[in-house]
Scaffold this active site. Structure first.
Site, PDB file in Angstrom:
ATOM      1  N   LYS A 160       0.797  -1.236   0.000  1.00  0.00           N
ATOM      2  CA  LYS A 160       0.000   0.000   0.000  1.00  0.00           C
ATOM      3  C   LYS A 160       0.831   1.288   0.000  1.00  0.00           C
ATOM      4  O   LYS A 160       0.411   2.319   0.516  1.00  0.00           O
ATOM      5  CB  LYS A 160      -1.000   0.045   1.185  1.00  0.00           C
ATOM      6  CG  LYS A 160      -1.784  -1.206   1.446  1.00  0.00           C
ATOM      7  CD  LYS A 160      -2.263  -1.932   0.230  1.00  0.00           C
ATOM      8  CE  LYS A 160      -3.295  -1.237  -0.596  1.00  0.00           C
ATOM      9  NZ  LYS A 160      -3.603  -2.040  -1.828  1.00  0.00           N
ATOM     10  N   HIS A 174       7.267  -7.066  -2.426  1.00  0.00           N
ATOM     11  CA  HIS A 174       7.143  -6.482  -1.080  1.00  0.00           C
ATOM     12  C   HIS A 174       8.188  -7.088  -0.140  1.00  0.00           C
ATOM     13  O   HIS A 174       8.067  -6.998   1.082  1.00  0.00           O
ATOM     14  CB  HIS A 174       5.755  -6.774  -0.486  1.00  0.00           C
ATOM     15  CG  HIS A 174       4.607  -6.128  -1.201  1.00  0.00           C
ATOM     16  ND1 HIS A 174       4.631  -4.829  -1.643  1.00  0.00           N
ATOM     17  CD2 HIS A 174       3.374  -6.597  -1.521  1.00  0.00           C
ATOM     18  CE1 HIS A 174       3.463  -4.547  -2.220  1.00  0.00           C
ATOM     19  NE2 HIS A 174       2.691  -5.599  -2.159  1.00  0.00           N
ATOM     20  N   SER A 213      -4.941   2.761   4.029  1.00  0.00           N
ATOM     21  CA  SER A 213      -5.093   2.128   2.719  1.00  0.00           C
ATOM     22  C   SER A 213      -5.200   0.605   2.882  1.00  0.00           C
ATOM     23  O   SER A 213      -6.041  -0.060   2.256  1.00  0.00           O
ATOM     24  CB  SER A 213      -3.886   2.502   1.849  1.00  0.00           C
ATOM     25  OG  SER A 213      -3.968   1.901   0.599  1.00  0.00           O
TER      26      SER A 213
HETATM   27  N1  LIG Z   1      -1.384   7.445  -9.621  1.00  0.00           N
HETATM   28  C1  LIG Z   1      -1.552   7.399  -8.299  1.00  0.00           C
HETATM   29  N2  LIG Z   1      -1.574   8.554  -7.578  1.00  0.00           N
HETATM   30  C2  LIG Z   1      -1.751   8.534  -6.241  1.00  0.00           C
HETATM   31  N3  LIG Z   1      -1.926   7.390  -5.510  1.00  0.00           N
HETATM   32  C3  LIG Z   1      -1.913   6.237  -6.188  1.00  0.00           C
HETATM   33  C4  LIG Z   1      -1.729   6.181  -7.592  1.00  0.00           C
HETATM   34  N4  LIG Z   1      -1.765   4.860  -7.958  1.00  0.00           N
HETATM   35  C5  LIG Z   1      -1.979   4.152  -6.828  1.00  0.00           C
HETATM   36  N5  LIG Z   1      -2.071   4.973  -5.761  1.00  0.00           N
HETATM   37  C6  LIG Z   1      -2.373   4.613  -4.377  1.00  0.00           C
HETATM   38  O1  LIG Z   1      -1.469   3.644  -3.875  1.00  0.00           O
HETATM   39  C7  LIG Z   1      -2.157   2.826  -2.898  1.00  0.00           C
HETATM   40  C8  LIG Z   1      -2.030   1.365  -3.303  1.00  0.00           C
HETATM   41  O2  LIG Z   1      -0.733   0.967  -2.996  1.00  0.00           O
HETATM   42  P1  LIG Z   1      -0.022  -0.285  -3.699  1.00  0.00           P
HETATM   43  O3  LIG Z   1      -0.132  -0.173  -5.161  1.00  0.00           O
HETATM   44  O4  LIG Z   1       1.342  -0.325  -3.113  1.00  0.00           O
HETATM   45  O5  LIG Z   1      -0.894  -1.517  -3.200  1.00  0.00           O
HETATM   46  S1  LIG Z   1      -0.398  -3.033  -3.166  1.00  0.00           S
HETATM   47  O6  LIG Z   1       0.533  -3.180  -2.057  1.00  0.00           O
HETATM   48  O7  LIG Z   1       0.239  -3.353  -4.445  1.00  0.00           O
HETATM   49  O8  LIG Z   1      -1.625  -3.805  -2.919  1.00  0.00           O
HETATM   50  C9  LIG Z   1      -3.608   3.288  -2.882  1.00  0.00           C
HETATM   51  O9  LIG Z   1      -3.707   4.258  -1.831  1.00  0.00           O
HETATM   52  P2  LIG Z   1      -5.093   4.669  -1.131  1.00  0.00           P
HETATM   53  O10 LIG Z   1      -5.914   5.353  -2.189  1.00  0.00           O
HETATM   54  O11 LIG Z   1      -4.710   5.602  -0.028  1.00  0.00           O
HETATM   55  O12 LIG Z   1      -5.748   3.415  -0.636  1.00  0.00           O
HETATM   56  C10 LIG Z   1      -3.718   3.911  -4.269  1.00  0.00           C
HETATM   57  O13 LIG Z   1      -4.775   4.812  -4.431  1.00  0.00           O
END
Ligand SMILES: Nc1ncnc2c1ncn2[C@@H]1O[C@H](COP(=O)(O)OS(=O)(=O)O)[C@@H](OP(=O)(O)O)[C@H]1O
Length: 293
Positions: free
Chosen positions: A46, A101, A131
């Site tokens: 996340k 991860h 998240s």
């Molecule tokens: N382009 C962009 N801009 C801003 N934020 C973004 C973007 N892409 C992914 N996210 C946010 O990243 C969070 C997901 O994290 P991960 O991709 O690491 O998730 S995972 O571990 O692979 O399941 C998740 O955060 P939260 O929205 O706070 O839940 C996503 O919304």
């Protein structure tokens, strides 16, 4: 009582999602054959994994950039240790790019010997917690928590996939200056996506012209990724993991400071106490709020 152990697989002190890993693969991680031009995106869950997957797909694959390619980001940049759309890594053409991860101590030996490049992305852990809480409540193979209180208890005890956030960051922090590692912050990407893309492309020695840079920045914004079926990863969850509701899985809000909408004053104080104790010797800068510089 927390029955989290039923969905977690603890391997050498680190928690994996039991239904999503292959024990033989884990047993042989150390000797996994790394190529010089491999690239690893490494994060605690996340913290911006699919965002960085999208950016690197756009940097590396022109078809991805100009929209002529139909391959999903996840197939371009598969998860290394997870059994999601499993592919034969040995047959994959170079350059291979993986998302992972893994904690530092579990990565293949060759990565520790500085073969290949690593981009490590970290995010302020209060937003990570929020998240993760929402994600756990959507994905059937993860254990739902009925409240932030309950999830915080688990998170602060490391009873989640990824184990203790503080351990993950510590392991990677100690290697932040290794020449093959780019250590970056989610909030920095959020505040200045253009500079962040440039930083990544320069680290990867992939020169971008102005037009490419514009396209990448545009296609990696939250809104554009959310509406792009190749980038939003909705398909894997619908078809390969399962779901509880119709809410978006990965691209939920993408903001800085959503923890303020979730934590009570007491919960925040509890978190801060643990944070101060655990991060005493890790003078990292965090951005907790969108208005912070
Ligand atoms: N382009 C962009 N801009 C801003 N934020 C973004 C973007 N892409 C992914 N996210 C946010 O990243 C969070 C997901 O994290 P991960 O991709 O690491 O998730 S995972 O571990 O692979 O399941 C998740 O955060 P939260 O929205 O706070 O839940 C996503 O919304």
């Amino acid at each position: 009582m927390d029955n989290s152990d039923t969905y977690l697989l603890n391997f050498k002190g680190y928690n994996f999602e039991r239904s999503n890993v292959d024990i033989d693969f884990l047993e042989n991680l150390d000797d996994f054959e790394i190529r010089d031009d491999d690239v690893f995106i490494i994060t605690y869950p996340k913290s911006g994994t699919i965002w960085t997957q999208q950016i690197l797909s756009l940097i590396y694959f022109e078809g991805h950039r100009n929209g002529t390619e139909t391959v999903d980001t996840l197939d371009r940049i598969p998860f290394f240790e997870l059994n999601i759309r499993k592919v034969d890594f040995l047959k994959r053409p170079s350059p291979r790019i993986f998302a992972s991860h893994l904690p530092y101590y579990l990565v293949p030996k060759a990565l520790k010997n500085k073969k290949a490049k690593i981009i490590y992305i970290y995010r302020n852990p209060k937003d990570v917690l929020v998240s993760f809480f929402h994600f756990s409540n959507l994905v059937v193979t993860l254990k739902a928590a009925d409240s932030i209180e309950h999830f915080m208890e688990r998170f602060l005890n490391g009873k989640v996939v990824g184990s203790l956030w503080f351990d993950h960051i510590r392991g990677w922090y100690e290697h932040r200056h290794d020449f093959n590692i780019l250590f970056m912050m989610f909030e920095e990407m959020k505040k200045d996506l253009r500079s962040s893309v440039l930083k990544m492309s320069s680290f990867l020695e992939k020169e971008l012209n102005e037009e490419d840079l514009e396209t990448i920045v545009k296609r990696a914004t939250f809104q554009n990724m959310k509406s792009d079926p190749r980038a939003n990863c909705e398909k894997i969850l619908k078809h390969e993991i399962g779901k509880r509701t119709n809410d978006s899985f990965f691209l939920r809000k993408g903001t800085i400071g959503d923890w303020k909408n979730h934590f009570t004053v007491e919960q925040n104080e509890r978190f801060d106490r643990v944070f101060q104790r655990k991060m005493k010797n890790i003078p990292l800068k965090f951005i907790w709020d969108i208005n912070e510089e």
